[in-house]
Motif scaffolding. Structure first.
Motif, PDB file in Angstrom:
ATOM      1  N   SER A  52      75.396  39.734 -27.871  1.00 59.49           N
ATOM      2  CA  SER A  52      74.956  39.670 -26.694  1.00 59.49           C
ATOM      3  C   SER A  52      75.267  38.546 -25.831  1.00 59.49           C
ATOM      4  N   PHE A  53      74.874  38.625 -24.613  1.00 60.14           N
ATOM      5  CA  PHE A  53      75.346  37.476 -23.605  1.00 60.14           C
ATOM      6  C   PHE A  53      74.631  37.530 -22.248  1.00 60.14           C
ATOM      7  N   ALA A  54      73.735  36.649 -22.034  1.00 58.00           N
ATOM      8  CA  ALA A  54      72.850  36.486 -20.642  1.00 58.00           C
ATOM      9  C   ALA A  54      73.870  36.705 -19.486  1.00 58.00           C
ATOM     10  N   LEU A  55      73.506  37.619 -18.370  1.00 56.33           N
ATOM     11  CA  LEU A  55      74.298  37.873 -17.459  1.00 56.33           C
ATOM     12  C   LEU A  55      73.692  38.419 -16.291  1.00 56.33           C
ATOM     13  N   ASP A  56      73.679  37.830 -15.213  1.00 59.79           N
ATOM     14  CA  ASP A  56      73.432  38.324 -13.881  1.00 59.79           C
ATOM     15  C   ASP A  56      74.552  38.447 -12.994  1.00 59.79           C
ATOM     16  N   VAL A  57      74.908  39.803 -12.935  1.00 65.48           N
ATOM     17  CA  VAL A  57      76.146  40.269 -12.511  1.00 65.48           C
ATOM     18  C   VAL A  57      76.429  39.877 -11.004  1.00 65.48           C
ATOM     19  N   THR A  58      75.194  39.493 -10.402  1.00 62.90           N
ATOM     20  CA  THR A  58      75.525  39.046  -8.871  1.00 62.90           C
ATOM     21  C   THR A  58      76.219  37.658  -8.881  1.00 62.90           C
ATOM     22  N   ASP A  59      76.177  36.848  -9.903  1.00 57.07           N
ATOM     23  CA  ASP A  59      76.725  35.602 -10.107  1.00 57.07           C
ATOM     24  C   ASP A  59      78.203  35.860 -10.351  1.00 57.07           C
ATOM     25  N   ALA A  60      79.283  35.419  -9.668  1.00 55.45           N
ATOM     26  CA  ALA A  60      80.544  35.618  -9.841  1.00 55.45           C
ATOM     27  C   ALA A  60      81.000  34.645 -11.066  1.00 55.45           C
ATOM     28  N   LYS A  61      80.535  33.365 -11.127  1.00 56.27           N
ATOM     29  CA  LYS A  61      80.678  32.497 -12.221  1.00 56.27           C
ATOM     30  C   LYS A  61      80.157  32.975 -13.495  1.00 56.27           C
ATOM     31  N   ALA A  62      78.923  33.624 -13.513  1.00 56.83           N
ATOM     32  CA  ALA A  62      78.382  34.038 -14.897  1.00 56.83           C
ATOM     33  C   ALA A  62      79.229  35.158 -15.058  1.00 56.83           C
ATOM     34  N   ASP A 105      74.291  43.741  -3.777  1.00 56.94           N
ATOM     35  CA  ASP A 105      74.799  42.880  -4.658  1.00 56.94           C
ATOM     36  C   ASP A 105      75.071  43.149  -6.236  1.00 56.94           C
ATOM     37  N   THR A 106      73.980  43.855  -6.737  1.00 57.75           N
ATOM     38  CA  THR A 106      74.090  44.392  -8.052  1.00 57.75           C
ATOM     39  C   THR A 106      74.887  45.483  -8.246  1.00 57.75           C
ATOM     40  N   ASN A 107      74.729  46.625  -7.460  1.00 60.14           N
ATOM     41  CA  ASN A 107      75.351  47.786  -7.686  1.00 60.14           C
ATOM     42  C   ASN A 107      76.840  47.801  -7.218  1.00 60.14           C
ATOM     43  N   PHE A 108      77.062  46.788  -6.148  1.00 60.52           N
ATOM     44  CA  PHE A 108      78.712  47.005  -5.719  1.00 60.52           C
ATOM     45  C   PHE A 108      79.321  45.459  -6.261  1.00 60.52           C
ATOM     46  N   TYR A 109      78.786  44.398  -5.838  1.00 60.76           N
ATOM     47  CA  TYR A 109      79.374  42.908  -5.932  1.00 60.76           C
ATOM     48  C   TYR A 109      79.300  42.701  -7.609  1.00 60.76           C
ATOM     49  N   GLY A 110      78.445  43.336  -8.394  1.00 63.91           N
ATOM     50  CA  GLY A 110      78.393  43.158  -9.678  1.00 63.91           C
ATOM     51  C   GLY A 110      79.878  43.777 -10.121  1.00 63.91           C
ATOM     52  N   ILE A 133      80.222  52.696 -13.774  1.00 67.18           N
ATOM     53  CA  ILE A 133      79.160  53.749 -13.783  1.00 67.18           C
ATOM     54  C   ILE A 133      78.644  53.743 -12.291  1.00 67.18           C
ATOM     55  N   SER A 134      78.818  54.741 -11.699  1.00 62.52           N
ATOM     56  CA  SER A 134      78.602  55.035 -10.386  1.00 62.52           C
ATOM     57  C   SER A 134      77.486  56.176 -10.381  1.00 62.52           C
ATOM     58  N   SER A 135      77.668  57.091  -9.428  1.00 64.60           N
ATOM     59  CA  SER A 135      76.558  58.135  -9.211  1.00 64.60           C
ATOM     60  C   SER A 135      77.100  59.338  -8.377  1.00 64.60           C
ATOM     61  N   VAL A 136      76.745  60.582  -8.678  1.00 64.99           N
ATOM     62  CA  VAL A 136      77.059  61.427  -7.486  1.00 64.99           C
ATOM     63  C   VAL A 136      76.594  61.137  -6.111  1.00 64.99           C
ATOM     64  N   GLY A 137      75.472  60.273  -6.177  1.00 72.30           N
ATOM     65  CA  GLY A 137      75.071  59.392  -4.868  1.00 72.30           C
ATOM     66  C   GLY A 137      76.264  58.746  -4.255  1.00 72.30           C
ATOM     67  N   GLY A 138      77.293  58.574  -4.960  1.00 70.68           N
ATOM     68  CA  GLY A 138      78.368  57.915  -4.190  1.00 70.68           C
ATOM     69  C   GLY A 138      79.331  58.655  -3.440  1.00 70.68           C
ATOM     70  N   ARG A 139      79.025  60.053  -3.613  1.00 72.95           N
ATOM     71  CA  ARG A 139      79.821  60.923  -2.800  1.00 72.95           C
ATOM     72  C   ARG A 139      78.988  61.856  -1.809  1.00 72.95           C
ATOM     73  N   THR A 140      77.601  61.760  -2.037  1.00 67.71           N
ATOM     74  CA  THR A 140      76.608  62.464  -1.472  1.00 67.71           C
ATOM     75  C   THR A 140      75.596  61.439  -0.688  1.00 67.71           C
ATOM     76  N   LYS A 152      77.207  52.528  -4.011  1.00 69.75           N
ATOM     77  CA  LYS A 152      77.868  53.440  -4.946  1.00 69.75           C
ATOM     78  C   LYS A 152      79.106  54.125  -4.038  1.00 69.75           C
ATOM     79  N   TRP A 153      78.833  54.331  -2.614  1.00 66.46           N
ATOM     80  CA  TRP A 153      80.031  54.877  -1.902  1.00 66.46           C
ATOM     81  C   TRP A 153      81.130  53.551  -2.079  1.00 66.46           C
ATOM     82  N   ALA A 154      80.565  52.545  -1.893  1.00 66.20           N
ATOM     83  CA  ALA A 154      81.603  51.376  -1.969  1.00 66.20           C
ATOM     84  C   ALA A 154      82.271  51.294  -3.165  1.00 66.20           C
ATOM     85  N   VAL A 155      81.510  51.689  -4.404  1.00 65.96           N
ATOM     86  CA  VAL A 155      81.974  51.540  -5.688  1.00 65.96           C
ATOM     87  C   VAL A 155      83.404  52.629  -5.961  1.00 65.96           C
ATOM     88  N   GLY A 156      83.003  53.635  -5.251  1.00 63.77           N
ATOM     89  CA  GLY A 156      83.923  54.941  -5.220  1.00 63.77           C
ATOM     90  C   GLY A 156      85.164  54.611  -4.484  1.00 63.77           C
TER      91      GLY A 156
END
Length: 287
Positions: A52-62, A105-110, A133-140, A152-156
């Motif tokens: 396991s590893f502690a991670l905040d995905v919004t932190d690029a260095k982490a 920040d979490t859903n895209f920049y992560g 892992i996106s969502s159908v909400g990335g295309r609707t 989620k659109w940005a992730v797609g």
């Protein structure tokens, strides 16, 4: 040879299901979470196969530190699963700006931070899978989900571009787009909704009522979604987008039908802005 996974948002929900499925397949996993102690039971059960590893995905260095940890621990990185994410249900006008940014920040920049950290490793290996892992909400679209669905659109879009850029050196990238799943996502999404302004009751309020009735009755099984993710990590060819769930197929189909109808209705206006005699043949080389 067992594969090495790095999975974000692993403490609960789909992320935890993917961790368990990867371990069941005989692979080794670095499971990350903001509170990694929530993974202690799995670490104790699986020993050296799971770290396991502690991670905040919004932190690029982490994010870089997490990738470095995976490589230092297991010697390589075969699969990155960008799963960490959350949504809050609220009209855009009533969404706190800090909350809106936190969702982006979490859903895209992560996804961006972890992909940036993992790509040099996979490029040197000439292999690897990045599963977003996106969502159908990335295309609707759904009223009340502006921040989450914008991310989620940005992730797609990011996934499609990245897949083309890295295909030449053996790295595969796919956006997995589930519909509703029986996790705690829905409870979190509606748990932060402010009292609606009267003008939003008809649209956003109706969507909120629908969401309340749907939570706990979602059609998607996270364990089955996890099995699909494991399968994708073993494939030499993956799609840029993969919808999962009959509800995702239905919602996407409805949205796409509206887009196609609009495109046909407005086609003459769309083409009216061309220079006379424009040649489209050069576009064939850009596909």
């Amino acid at each position: 040879m067992s594969r090495i996974w790095l999975i974000t948002g692993s403490a609960h929900g789909l992320g935890r299901s993917i961790v368990e499925a990867a371990l069941a397949a005989g692979d080794r996993v670095v499971a990350t979470a903001r509170s990694p102690e929530r993974l202690d039971d799995l670490v104790e059960k699986h020993g050296e196969s799971l770290r396991s590893f502690a991670l905040d995905v919004t932190d690029a260095k982490a994010a870089q530190a997490a990738v470095d940890f995976a490589v230092a621990t297991f010697g390589r990185l075969d699969v990155l699963v960008n799963n960490a994410g959350f949504g809050h249900f609220s009209p855009f006008e009533q969404t706190d700006p800090d909350d809106f940014r936190a969702q982006i920040d979490t859903n895209f920049y992560g996804v961006v931070h972890l992909s940036r950290a993992a790509l040099p490793v996979m490029r040197r290996q000439r292999s690897g899978h990045i599963i977003n892992i996106s969502s159908v909400g990335g295309r609707t679209s759904a009223s009340g989900m502006s921040a989450y669905q914008a991310a989620k659109w940005a992730v797609g879009g990011f996934t499609e571009v990245l897949a083309k850029e890295v295909a030449g050196f053996g790295v595969k990238v796919v956006a997995v787009e589930p519909g509703g799943m029986r996790t705690d996502w829905g409870f979190v999404a509606r748990g932060n909704t402010p009292p609606l302004l009267p003008d939003y009751e008809a649209g956003v309020g109706a969507m909120l009522a629908l969401l309340k009735g749907y939570i706990g009755h979602e059609v998607g099984d996270p364990a089955k979604v996890a099995k699909v993710v494991i399968d994708l990590a073993g494939r030499d060819k993956v799609p840029a987008h993969l919808l999962l769930g009959s509800d995702a197929l239905f919602v996407y189909g409805e949205a796409e039908a509206v887009r196609q109808a609009d495109a046909r209705e407005w086609a003459e206006v769309s083409a009216s802005t061309d220079f006379e005699g424009s040649d489209l043949s050069r576009l064939a080389r850009m596909r």
